[in-house]
Design an enzyme around this catalytic site. Structure first.
Site, PDB file in Angstrom:
ATOM      1  N   LYS A  64     -19.501  -8.465  -6.316  1.00 21.23           N
ATOM      2  CA  LYS A  64     -18.160  -8.791  -5.823  1.00 21.23           C
ATOM      3  C   LYS A  64     -17.819  -7.802  -4.722  1.00 21.23           C
ATOM      4  CE  LYS A  64     -14.244 -10.977  -6.018  1.00 21.23           C
ATOM      5  NZ  LYS A  64     -14.464 -11.349  -4.602  1.00 21.23           N
ATOM      6  N   GLN A 102     -18.118  -0.051  -3.473  1.00 24.91           N
ATOM      7  CA  GLN A 102     -17.572  -1.166  -4.246  1.00 24.91           C
ATOM      8  C   GLN A 102     -18.033  -1.138  -5.711  1.00 24.91           C
ATOM      9  OE1 GLN A 102     -15.885  -3.619  -1.979  1.00 24.91           O
ATOM     10  NE2 GLN A 102     -14.810  -4.101  -3.865  1.00 24.91           N
ATOM     11  N   LYS A 155     -15.673   1.343  -7.453  1.00 19.81           N
ATOM     12  CA  LYS A 155     -14.297   0.827  -7.416  1.00 19.81           C
ATOM     13  C   LYS A 155     -14.132  -0.311  -8.430  1.00 19.81           C
ATOM     14  CE  LYS A 155     -12.970  -0.070  -3.326  1.00 19.81           C
ATOM     15  NZ  LYS A 155     -12.621  -0.619  -2.007  1.00 19.81           N
ATOM     16  N   LYS A 173     -21.346  -6.275  -0.800  1.00 20.37           N
ATOM     17  CA  LYS A 173     -20.572  -6.352   0.441  1.00 20.37           C
ATOM     18  C   LYS A 173     -21.410  -7.088   1.472  1.00 20.37           C
ATOM     19  CE  LYS A 173     -16.582  -4.836   2.121  1.00 20.37           C
ATOM     20  NZ  LYS A 173     -15.296  -4.563   1.479  1.00 20.37           N
ATOM     21  N   GLY A 188     -12.514 -11.295   1.662  1.00 17.64           N
ATOM     22  CA  GLY A 188     -12.281 -10.836   3.030  1.00 17.64           C
ATOM     23  C   GLY A 188     -12.415  -9.327   3.163  1.00 17.64           C
ATOM     24  N   ASP A 189     -12.391  -8.868   4.389  1.00 21.01           N
ATOM     25  CA  ASP A 189     -12.338  -7.439   4.739  1.00 21.01           C
ATOM     26  C   ASP A 189     -11.926  -7.436   6.210  1.00 21.01           C
ATOM     27  OD1 ASP A 189     -13.298  -4.590   3.644  1.00 21.01           O
ATOM     28  OD2 ASP A 189     -13.971  -4.697   5.701  1.00 21.01           O
ATOM     29  N   ASN A 248      -4.286  -6.633   7.288  1.00 17.21           N
ATOM     30  CA  ASN A 248      -3.859  -7.089   5.962  1.00 17.21           C
ATOM     31  C   ASN A 248      -3.386  -5.930   5.076  1.00 17.21           C
ATOM     32  OD1 ASN A 248      -5.116  -7.391   2.944  1.00 17.21           O
ATOM     33  ND2 ASN A 248      -4.008  -9.211   3.595  1.00 17.21           N
ATOM     34  N   SER A 262      -8.564 -10.076  -6.868  1.00 16.55           N
ATOM     35  CA  SER A 262      -9.622 -11.080  -6.698  1.00 16.55           C
ATOM     36  C   SER A 262     -10.188 -11.467  -8.066  1.00 16.55           C
ATOM     37  CB  SER A 262     -10.755 -10.534  -5.829  1.00 16.55           C
ATOM     38  OG  SER A 262     -10.458 -10.680  -4.463  1.00 16.55           O
TER      39      SER A 262
HETATM   40  P1  NDP Z   1      -7.861  -6.216   9.057  1.00 16.58           P
HETATM   41  O1  NDP Z   1      -8.928  -6.746   9.926  1.00 16.58           O
HETATM   42  O2  NDP Z   1      -6.822  -7.133   8.536  1.00 16.58           O
HETATM   43  O3  NDP Z   1      -7.101  -5.005   9.771  1.00 16.58           O
HETATM   44  C1  NDP Z   1      -7.794  -3.879  10.207  1.00 16.58           C
HETATM   45  C2  NDP Z   1      -6.811  -3.011  10.972  1.00 16.58           C
HETATM   46  O4  NDP Z   1      -7.468  -1.777  11.267  1.00 16.58           O
HETATM   47  C3  NDP Z   1      -6.400  -3.604  12.304  1.00 16.58           C
HETATM   48  O5  NDP Z   1      -5.118  -3.151  12.638  1.00 16.58           O
HETATM   49  C4  NDP Z   1      -7.452  -3.027  13.259  1.00 16.58           C
HETATM   50  O6  NDP Z   1      -7.028  -2.951  14.595  1.00 16.58           O
HETATM   51  C5  NDP Z   1      -7.610  -1.632  12.688  1.00 16.58           C
HETATM   52  N1  NDP Z   1      -8.960  -1.150  13.005  1.00 16.58           N
HETATM   53  C6  NDP Z   1     -10.151  -1.717  12.676  1.00 16.58           C
HETATM   54  N2  NDP Z   1     -11.179  -1.016  13.157  1.00 16.58           N
HETATM   55  C7  NDP Z   1     -10.623   0.018  13.817  1.00 16.58           C
HETATM   56  C8  NDP Z   1     -11.161   1.090  14.546  1.00 16.58           C
HETATM   57  N3  NDP Z   1     -12.491   1.248  14.699  1.00 16.58           N
HETATM   58  N4  NDP Z   1     -10.277   1.977  15.067  1.00 16.58           N
HETATM   59  C9  NDP Z   1      -8.931   1.825  14.894  1.00 16.58           C
HETATM   60  N5  NDP Z   1      -8.367   0.805  14.223  1.00 16.58           N
HETATM   61  C10 NDP Z   1      -9.202  -0.079  13.712  1.00 16.58           C
HETATM   62  O7  NDP Z   1      -8.631  -5.485   7.848  1.00 16.58           O
HETATM   63  P2  NDP Z   1      -8.063  -5.067   6.418  1.00 16.58           P
HETATM   64  O8  NDP Z   1      -6.648  -4.669   6.531  1.00 16.58           O
HETATM   65  O9  NDP Z   1      -8.472  -6.102   5.451  1.00 16.58           O
HETATM   66  O10 NDP Z   1      -8.970  -3.783   6.094  1.00 16.58           O
HETATM   67  C11 NDP Z   1      -8.571  -2.453   6.464  1.00 16.58           C
HETATM   68  C12 NDP Z   1      -9.345  -1.460   5.633  1.00 16.58           C
HETATM   69  O11 NDP Z   1      -9.061  -1.667   4.241  1.00 16.58           O
HETATM   70  C13 NDP Z   1     -10.868  -1.513   5.749  1.00 16.58           C
HETATM   71  O12 NDP Z   1     -11.396  -0.216   5.592  1.00 16.58           O
HETATM   72  C14 NDP Z   1     -11.263  -2.345   4.545  1.00 16.58           C
HETATM   73  O13 NDP Z   1     -12.597  -2.120   4.147  1.00 16.58           O
HETATM   74  C15 NDP Z   1     -10.271  -1.836   3.519  1.00 16.58           C
HETATM   75  N6  NDP Z   1     -10.027  -2.692   2.369  1.00 16.58           N
HETATM   76  C16 NDP Z   1      -9.596  -3.977   2.537  1.00 16.58           C
HETATM   77  C17 NDP Z   1      -9.352  -4.766   1.442  1.00 16.58           C
HETATM   78  C18 NDP Z   1      -8.759  -6.117   1.560  1.00 16.58           C
HETATM   79  O14 NDP Z   1      -8.392  -6.682   0.528  1.00 16.58           O
HETATM   80  N7  NDP Z   1      -8.594  -6.677   2.745  1.00 16.58           N
HETATM   81  C19 NDP Z   1      -9.633  -4.282   0.076  1.00 16.58           C
HETATM   82  C20 NDP Z   1      -9.987  -2.881   0.010  1.00 16.58           C
HETATM   83  C21 NDP Z   1     -10.208  -2.148   1.129  1.00 16.58           C
HETATM   84  P3  NDP Z   1      -7.583  -4.026  15.646  1.00 16.58           P
HETATM   85  O15 NDP Z   1      -6.859  -5.283  15.303  1.00 16.58           O
HETATM   86  O16 NDP Z   1      -7.213  -3.461  16.971  1.00 16.58           O
HETATM   87  O17 NDP Z   1      -9.062  -4.128  15.432  1.00 16.58           O
END
Ligand code: NDP
Length: 449
Positions: free
Chosen positions: A93, A114, A117, A129, A168-169, A244, A381
């Site tokens: 997962k 993961q 976690k 992943k 998603g991620d 997100n 999830s």
């Molecule tokens: P999204 O794609 O929805 O958002 C990512 C955000 O981070 C955007 O604002 C993006 O900006 C910014 N970002 C991405 N890469 C970079 C970078 N190299 N430098 C600066 N800003 C960056 O992703 P999520 O919100 O889903 O995921 C964010 C984090 O949370 C990740 O580490 C993910 O692994 C983790 N996570 C997510 C989960 C989930 O349920 N979605 C669960 C657990 C952890 P821009 O739009 O400009 O790229």
């Protein structure tokens, strides 16, 4: 970097030898091994069965070509990956990430994290992943759909309710999950809701899944604050990212009486002293798919955008890094501590570098590692999988209460385990050890497989 116990040096050297150039994976392994010294001392049976060595080697790694046609009719080629890391506790997962920086080292770091976690949640889910080096930025809806369809045309043969359940991620939200699920359904001619999570509410999704990672991070930090008689009420909070996780962390902070004064994306950060207007930010990021600069312009007033410097220099009481790995380094951590920051909760995976974590520990800043603090996403999830299996759907309130209970349980497990292994109040040690021992015991029971 934490110093490794002597017995774990060889394990780490072998990981370096076997996985050359995969720096993020090395970092994630080192971080976990750094906590396991007292565990191997207390439990020689883990070493006898080579549990840690086995944990560091994925059960299966799948790499495939993803060809697709762009809007101009040109052929584009990306690389798709799924790392099925460990299934001792349940089906693999973990999410899918679409970002140009994705390569095997990133997918393996995320898959490795993961495992622990998912174990920490106490739910029956293994760790995995996947993702692609596909860059969704600037692509039309039709291009995203064709890419997702091609990706699933290969991935479908490897996933299943009892095998591997992606979500998603970064770069994979509701739109992408929809296209992926649609293609799976078409290829297999089966409506198997349990093969993906993060689905829409009318086609098998769960209430609160969209909000879960951000909300869960705030619930976890709220528990940490309570240990010092504090709360979010009246606090200034900085949240990095505006995707997100960040959006729903901001929402929950505001519900709990805090004010989020800055957020960011990869183009820069915005400071908004009156508090981020979340409806406007959601409209800019989710509907217009714009940048934080567009938010600052639409917001007007004192909101200002900064394209250089670090968001972590903005004074705050609480910091929630919710963007990406290694986005908060040692000097950022020193700036936060110097400004009187009380607590840091990792909404993203591994956003704080090892030296940043050390700075927080030395300065007495409460630090919630991602394995624990952002586990609410995958936990919800798992709740979505439960609802799919029973063909049921729960209310928002009921699901949010379940999430809240799970996060408080994880917090408690971290504290108790840290205490038991001689590191009271150390959430990093607590999360790593509690996550590890549950998987290790299952692996021992299942034999050498
Ligand atoms: P999204 O794609 O929805 O958002 C990512 C955000 O981070 C955007 O604002 C993006 O900006 C910014 N970002 C991405 N890469 C970079 C970078 N190299 N430098 C600066 N800003 C960056 O992703 P999520 O919100 O889903 O995921 C964010 C984090 O949370 C990740 O580490 C993910 O692994 C983790 N996570 C997510 C989960 C989930 O349920 N979605 C669960 C657990 C952890 P821009 O739009 O400009 O790229």
């Amino acid at each position: 970097m934490p110093v490794l116990d002597e017995k774990l040096h060889d394990v780490y050297d072998e990981v370096l030898r076997r996985n050359p150039g995969e720096l993020e994976f090395h970092q994630a392994v080192h971080e976990v091994l750094g906590s396991l010294g007292p565990v191997v001392a207390k439990h020689p049976e883990y070493a006898d069965a080579q549990i840690i060595e086995r944990l560091c080697e994925p059960e299966r790694q799948i790499i495939f070509r993803v060809p697709w046609l762009d809007d101009a009719g040109r052929v584009q080629i990306n690389r798709g990956m799924r790392v099925e890391f460990n299934s001792a506790l349940g089906p693999f997962k973990g999410g899918l990430r679409f970002h140009p920086s994705v390569y095997l080292g990133i997918v393996k770091f995320l898959g490795f994290e993961q495992i622990f976690k998912n174990s920490l949640t106490g739910m029956p889910i293994g760790g995995g992943k996947g993702g692609s080096d596909f860059d969704p930025k600037g692509r039309s809806d039709a291009e995203i759909m064709r890419f997702c369809q091609s990706f699933m045309t290969e991935l479908y043969r490897h996933i299943g309710e009892y095998t591997d359940v992606p979500a998603g991620d970064i770069g994979v939200g509701g739109r992408e999950i929809g296209y992926l699920f649609g293609q799976y359904k078409r290829i297999t001619n089966r409506y198997e809701s349990g093969i993906l999570t993060g689905k829409g509410l009318t086609w098998g999704g769960s209430q609160v899944r969209t909000e879960a990672t951000g909300y869960g991070t705030v619930f976890f930090v709220d528990e940490m604050l309570r240990t010092r008689g504090e709360s979010f009420d009246g606090k200034r909070v900085v949240v990095s990212g505006s995707g997100n996780v960040a959006l729903y962390a901001i929402e929950k902070v505001h519900q709990l009486g805090g004010t989020v004064v800055a957020c960011s994306d990869s183009s820069g950060y915005v400071v908004d002293g009156k508090g981020i207007d979340l409806d406007l930010l959601k409209e800019v990021k989710e509907v217009r798919r714009g940048r934080v600069a567009d938010y600052a312009e639409a917001r007007g007033g004192d909101a200002r955008v900064a394209a250089d410097g670090s968001i972590w220099n903005v004074p705050c009481d609480i910091a929630l890094p919710c963007a990406t790995q290694n986005e908060l380094n040692g000097s950022d951590a020193a700036a936060l501590a110097g400004n009187g920051c009380l607590a840091v909760g990792e909404g993203a995976n591994m956003p704080a570098t090892p030296d940043a974590v050390e700075v927080f520990a030395e300065a007495g800043v409460l630090f919630g590692p991602g394995k624990a603090a952002n586990a609410g996403g995958v936990a919800t999830s798992a709740l979505e999988m439960q609802q799919n299996a029973s063909r049921d759907s729960w209310t928002f309130e009921y699901t949010e209460n379940r999430l809240n209970d799970i996060m408080r349980g994880i917090h408690q497990r971290c504290l108790e385990t840290a205490e038991e292994y001689g590191s009271p109040g150390n959430y990093v040690a607590g999360a790593n050890i509690a996550g590890f021992t549950r998987v290790a015991d299952a692996m021992l029971a299942l034999g050498v497989i």
